[in-house]
Design an enzyme around this catalytic site. Structure first.
Site, PDB file in Angstrom:
ATOM      1  N   CYS A 114     -19.154  -1.985   0.766  1.00 59.51           N
ATOM      2  CA  CYS A 114     -18.333  -0.819   1.094  1.00 59.51           C
ATOM      3  C   CYS A 114     -19.018  -0.083   2.237  1.00 59.51           C
ATOM      4  O   CYS A 114     -20.237  -0.159   2.393  1.00 59.51           O
ATOM      5  CB  CYS A 114     -18.198   0.087  -0.128  1.00 59.51           C
ATOM      6  SG  CYS A 114     -17.194   1.570   0.140  1.00 59.51           S
ATOM      7  N   HIS A 117     -16.566   3.518  -4.756  1.00 62.55           N
ATOM      8  CA  HIS A 117     -15.682   4.674  -4.560  1.00 62.55           C
ATOM      9  C   HIS A 117     -15.854   5.729  -5.657  1.00 62.55           C
ATOM     10  O   HIS A 117     -14.967   6.538  -5.892  1.00 62.55           O
ATOM     11  CB  HIS A 117     -14.210   4.246  -4.445  1.00 62.55           C
ATOM     12  CG  HIS A 117     -13.910   3.525  -3.180  1.00 62.55           C
ATOM     13  ND1 HIS A 117     -12.636   3.152  -2.794  1.00 62.55           N
ATOM     14  CD2 HIS A 117     -14.731   3.113  -2.169  1.00 62.55           C
ATOM     15  CE1 HIS A 117     -12.692   2.533  -1.627  1.00 62.55           C
ATOM     16  NE2 HIS A 117     -13.938   2.504  -1.241  1.00 62.55           N
ATOM     17  N   TYR A 144     -14.346  10.181  -2.064  1.00 58.55           N
ATOM     18  CA  TYR A 144     -13.404   9.734  -3.093  1.00 58.55           C
ATOM     19  C   TYR A 144     -13.476  10.589  -4.353  1.00 58.55           C
ATOM     20  O   TYR A 144     -12.557  10.598  -5.158  1.00 58.55           O
ATOM     21  CB  TYR A 144     -13.654   8.267  -3.448  1.00 58.55           C
ATOM     22  CG  TYR A 144     -13.180   7.307  -2.394  1.00 58.55           C
ATOM     23  CD1 TYR A 144     -11.854   6.892  -2.346  1.00 58.55           C
ATOM     24  CD2 TYR A 144     -14.060   6.826  -1.425  1.00 58.55           C
ATOM     25  CE1 TYR A 144     -11.410   6.012  -1.369  1.00 58.55           C
ATOM     26  CE2 TYR A 144     -13.630   5.955  -0.437  1.00 58.55           C
ATOM     27  CZ  TYR A 144     -12.300   5.554  -0.416  1.00 58.55           C
ATOM     28  OH  TYR A 144     -11.866   4.700   0.560  1.00 58.55           O
ATOM     29  N   ARG A 154       0.831  -1.201   0.000  1.00 57.14           N
ATOM     30  CA  ARG A 154       0.000   0.000   0.000  1.00 57.14           C
ATOM     31  C   ARG A 154       0.868   1.254   0.000  1.00 57.14           C
ATOM     32  O   ARG A 154       0.564   2.233  -0.699  1.00 57.14           O
ATOM     33  CB  ARG A 154      -0.914   0.000   1.226  1.00 57.14           C
ATOM     34  CG  ARG A 154      -1.767   1.250   1.325  1.00 57.14           C
ATOM     35  CD  ARG A 154      -2.668   1.214   2.552  1.00 57.14           C
ATOM     36  NE  ARG A 154      -3.488   2.407   2.628  1.00 57.14           N
ATOM     37  CZ  ARG A 154      -4.458   2.599   3.518  1.00 57.14           C
ATOM     38  NH1 ARG A 154      -4.732   1.660   4.410  1.00 57.14           N
ATOM     39  NH2 ARG A 154      -5.152   3.720   3.530  1.00 57.14           N
ATOM     40  N   ASN A 210     -10.624  -4.262  -1.378  1.00 62.83           N
ATOM     41  CA  ASN A 210     -10.527  -3.257  -2.435  1.00 62.83           C
ATOM     42  C   ASN A 210      -9.583  -3.675  -3.554  1.00 62.83           C
ATOM     43  O   ASN A 210      -8.659  -4.458  -3.320  1.00 62.83           O
ATOM     44  CB  ASN A 210     -10.037  -1.931  -1.838  1.00 62.83           C
ATOM     45  CG  ASN A 210     -11.134  -1.198  -1.109  1.00 62.83           C
ATOM     46  OD1 ASN A 210     -12.255  -1.116  -1.581  1.00 62.83           O
ATOM     47  ND2 ASN A 210     -10.818  -0.668   0.070  1.00 62.83           N
TER      48      ASN A 210
END
Length: 421
Positions: free
Chosen positions: A164, A194, A244, A90, A144
């Protein structure tokens, strides 16, 4: 009822456990299995999970294992919450895109594509093993990028639904502002994972009074501040965009910010170290306050609600999920995965009808859907050219020089996770 959580060693799992304990009337779990290859983390999380159940008087049995096949055997539902490559991957997703002047984020843009390429093959392998041991089990995906992962699962014929926490977060926020209970708030929630907008806020259900205009008039400043966008933008849109959307509506501003502060991955990694120390305390028998900063607020409530609906135990009649479009949004292909309100039952989710969508939002949805098509193709078949085309199609990139440079960086940083590289 047996539930299995793949990625059960996550530091966020105690939030899920707390929800199972509190909401046991909705979802009477008799056996809960936490599956994770990280044995040390798993023991710490599993120990706290058992103490949470004991404190709240839950009679269900919790076990932990690194054996996926044993863990999913006989499960009624399998929850996926894994992170291939961990926080280290990440961290990369959030940094190398910035070198090209693009947003570094783990679920959208180039970083989101990298996560999809790492994740889809792993999730499909897990799903196949679930199907071998129990073909009737539901797979609930919280991993995700949810839209792409859920589409991969559905396309392969699995009984899967994506989940989500954005919608339930808005529901709780709006209920507080309106002075009503969350169950009284029904969102007209539309978009892709998102990439969503709240186009209506109804009291009492899908046919209830739309109080969104009142909400924006009286609380627009607070809502905009939470989203970190100008109040004027929210007023001009006339809807509430997901946070987002800031990556799209204020891309360059976000890039400048990200270049001047530590990555979110670094913050979470430090938090995880602290949380694991806490979880090792045999006196701790509730989720610590620090966990609220970890992300994923209300995930447990949403997960319990969805599992209860799918397994026939009740749950809210309408829930926001990720599922096949099948004509719900006529400007998208039937096999696109959308995020909308749906009636949820043992046969799966059935999306509610959606009023005509403003072209301002529909156009961006169509663009990102095209990117997701190409991203899934790259995840399933590999190859530098497929990665390049997916990046070129993404509205946050869209220039061939950027797409070329990002392709090289993506492959270089993820080679160990890409079988074809």
């Amino acid at each position: 009822m047996k539930l299995t959580v793949v990625g059960g060693g996550s530091t966020y799992t105690p939030e899920l456990i707390d929800g199972f304990a509190r909401l046991r009337d909705s979802l009477p779990v008799e056996e809960l299995v936490l599956v994770d290859p990280a044995a040390e983390r798993l023991e710490l999380v599993g120990g706290l999970a058992r103490r949470i159940f004991a404190k709240q008087g839950h009679q269900g049995r919790i076990s932990v294992t690194d054996d996926l096949d044993a863990g999913v055997d006989g499960a009624d539902a399998v929850l996926l919450q894994l992170r291939v490559g961990g926080q280290a991957a990440r961290e990369q997703d959030e940094t190398w895109p910035l070198e090209c002047g693009c947003v570094g984020q783990e679920t959208t843009g180039a970083g989101g594509l990298a996560k999809a390429l790492r994740t889809v093959p792993v999730v499909l392998d897990i799903a196949e093993r679930v199907r071998r041991t129990n073909p009737d089990a539901w797979i609930i995906d919280f991993t995700n990028p949810v839209g792409i992962v859920t589409r991969a699962l559905l396309q392969a014929g699995h009984k899967a639904v994506g989940l989500c926490n954005v919608a339930i977060g808005f529901q709780r926020k709006f209920a507080g502002l309106l002075g009503v209970t969350p169950s009284e708030v029904h969102l007209d929630h539309v978009g892709l994972n998102h990439l969503t907008w709240e186009t209506g806020v109804r009291l009492g259900g899908p046919e209830g009074e739309d109080v969104l205009p009142e909400l924006l008039s009286e609380h627009g400043e607070a809502i905009a501040a939470d989203l970190r966008v100008p109040r004027a933008l929210v007023d001009r849109l006339g809807v509430v965009p997901s946070y987002y959307l800031r990556y799209f509506y204020a891309h360059d501003e976000v890039v400048r910010e990200l270049r001047t502060k530590p990555s979110r991955a670094a913050e979470v990694a430090e938090m995880e170290r602290e949380l694991l120390k806490m979880y090792g305390d045999p006196e701790l028998d509730e989720k610590p306050e620090l966990l609220a900063k970890r992300g994923g607020a209300y995930y447990s409530e949403a997960a319990v609600d969805l599992a209860a609906g799918l397994l026939g135990g009740g749950g809210s009649p309408y829930q926001v999920v990720n599922t096949y479009n099948r004509g719900t949004l006529p400007f998208l292909p039937d096999d696109a995965v959308i995020e909308v309100q749906a009636a949820v039952g043992p046969k799966g989710p059935t999306p509610l009808s959606v009023p005509a969508v403003d072209p301002l939002f529909a156009g961006l949805m169509a663009n990102v859907t095209a990117y997701e098509d190409l991203a899934l193709e790259a995840a399933l078949r590999g190859g530098r050219e497929r990665v390049f085309k997916a990046l070129l199609a993404h509205p946050l990139i869209g220039q061939y020089e950027y797409a070329d440079a990002l392709t090289d960086r993506l492959i270089a940083h993820n080679r160990e996770h890409l079988a074809w590289a």
